[in-house]
Write an enzyme that holds these catalytic residues in place. Structure first.
Site: not given
Length: 379
Positions: A71, A152, A180, A200, A202, A328
């Site tokens: 992608g 995504n 996505q 893409s 995968h 964080c």
């Protein structure tokens, strides 16, 4: 210890049928697709069959499909060509796009002086369609609009039909990163004539390192990789035959079982939402990820009521794979540019986690994850 994989928006496990197909081609179909002998012709047939299959499922022409290494390359190829060969001088996008788009826009701005404009994002991660119309009407500059079909991190689904109509009315090009969305959200390129998309393998249980761009007929595409005339002159390099065969198998499985898989994922997502709210009532959901009708069925972004910097690490110790979303968290040096764009100062201090599902996940796995989460959050 049982391993649970809830990070399918990052990458998906290969379907066993995809693996079988790829092994078969690795062993028995090793010819170069550019060779004219029998071995080469058989390899070429694999590539062209996959191209035709993609075109069938997306309702476009086979000649509009260009195979890439994924992608990100497809996004780069499209955006670069829009500026270099289609005369685009301005790109309108949003600050919550994938970095494959954002970083490429930055490069094009720096190297070619294109204008870049970003749409406002509200607290739910939604663009203003009215603002897009206003921006397009504000200038006669040749413009490309680049907005992703499914975010995504949040799972928000763009009203892609509306954007397409706005762009067509203004004479602007429209590019959508559909990485996505393919296999999870409907897309018919005849009904919704987007100029460019990127995908893409995968992300829908195919192999990594292979994807495709769809470039509407009539748009000039020149290669950004040089050294050969493969892919109708749009991309140099010997085609990755066995991976393209894997992509073809993965897409066929995703599209042939689309409604069945979507129903399962929606049921699993709703079950996760209900379970986590019951066990941790103070949780919130980022963007529209908990809105079943307006978000992708496989993505859920959860914001916990406290700052738990080691949450991902502790889940990993329990064999649970997820993705983080706030600065964080362990292993995240910069934090999420998507969450930074939509959360207020107080919300941004709390730990967010993206859970993403596939057809291989189960409610039993959800139960185990919720149990571990309850224990970790309570400490």
């Amino acid at each position: 210890m049982q391993k649970i994989y809830f990070d399918n928006a990052a990458t998906t496990p290969l379907d066993p049928k995809v693996i079988k197909s790829m092994i078969d081609h690795l062993q028995n179909n090793f010819g170069n697709p550019s060779s004219t002998h029998d071995f080469g012709r058989k390899a070429k047939a694999v590539v062209e069959t996959a191209r035709k299959n993609i075109a069938k499922y997306l309702n476009c022409q086979a000649s509009e499909v260009i195979f890439t290494a994924g992608g990100s390359e497809a996004d780069n190829l499209i955006l670069y060509n829009a500026v270099k060969n289609l005369g685009v001088k301005r790109i309108i996008s949003s600050s919550i796009e994938h970095h494959a788009v954002l970083h490429t826009i930055d490069m094009l701005h720096k190297d070619f002086g294109i204008e870049k404009e970003f749409l406002s994002i509200d607290s739910e991660g939604e663009i203003s369609y009215e603002e897009l119309e206003t921006k397009l009407k504000s200038s006669n500059t040749k413009t490309l609009v680049s907005l992703m079909q499914v975010n995504n991190e949040l799972g928000n689904i763009l009203d892609i039909d509306r954007v397409c109509k706005i762009c067509k009315a203004a004479g602007a090009y429209f590019h959508s990163d559909t990485v996505q969305g393919i296999g999870h959200v409907n897309l018919d390129l005849k009904e919704t004539p987007i100029d460019f998309i990127a995908a893409s393998a995968h992300k829908f249980h195919g192999p990594k390192g292979v994807g495709f761009a769809v470039v509407k007929k009539g748009h000039i595409i020149k290669p950004i990789l040089h050294g050969g005339e493969q892919e109708m002159g749009s991309r140099a390099g010997t085609e990755n035959t066995h991976s393209i065969a894997g992509l073809n198998m993965a897409l066929s499985l995703a599209m042939d079982h689309f409604e069945e898989d979507k129903a399962k994922l929606l049921e699993l997502k709703e079950y996760f939402i209900n379970s986590i709210v019951r066990e941790i009532p103070e949780v919130s959901f980022n963007g529209l990820s908990a809105d079943i009708d307006r978000s992708a069925p496989h993505i859920l972004s959860v914001r916990f009521p406290i700052d738990k910097p080691m949450l991902l690490f502790n889940l990993d110790l329990k064999g649970i794979a997820t993705s983080g979303g706030s600065a964080c968290q362990s292993g995240s040096s910069k934090g999420s540019h998507v969450l930074a764009a939509i959360l207020n100062e107080n919300e941004a201090k709390h730990t967010s986690v993206r859970f993403s599902f596939s057809r291989f996940n189960t409610k039993k796995e959800v139960d185990l994850v919720i149990k571990e989460l309850s224990t970790i959050i309570a400490k």
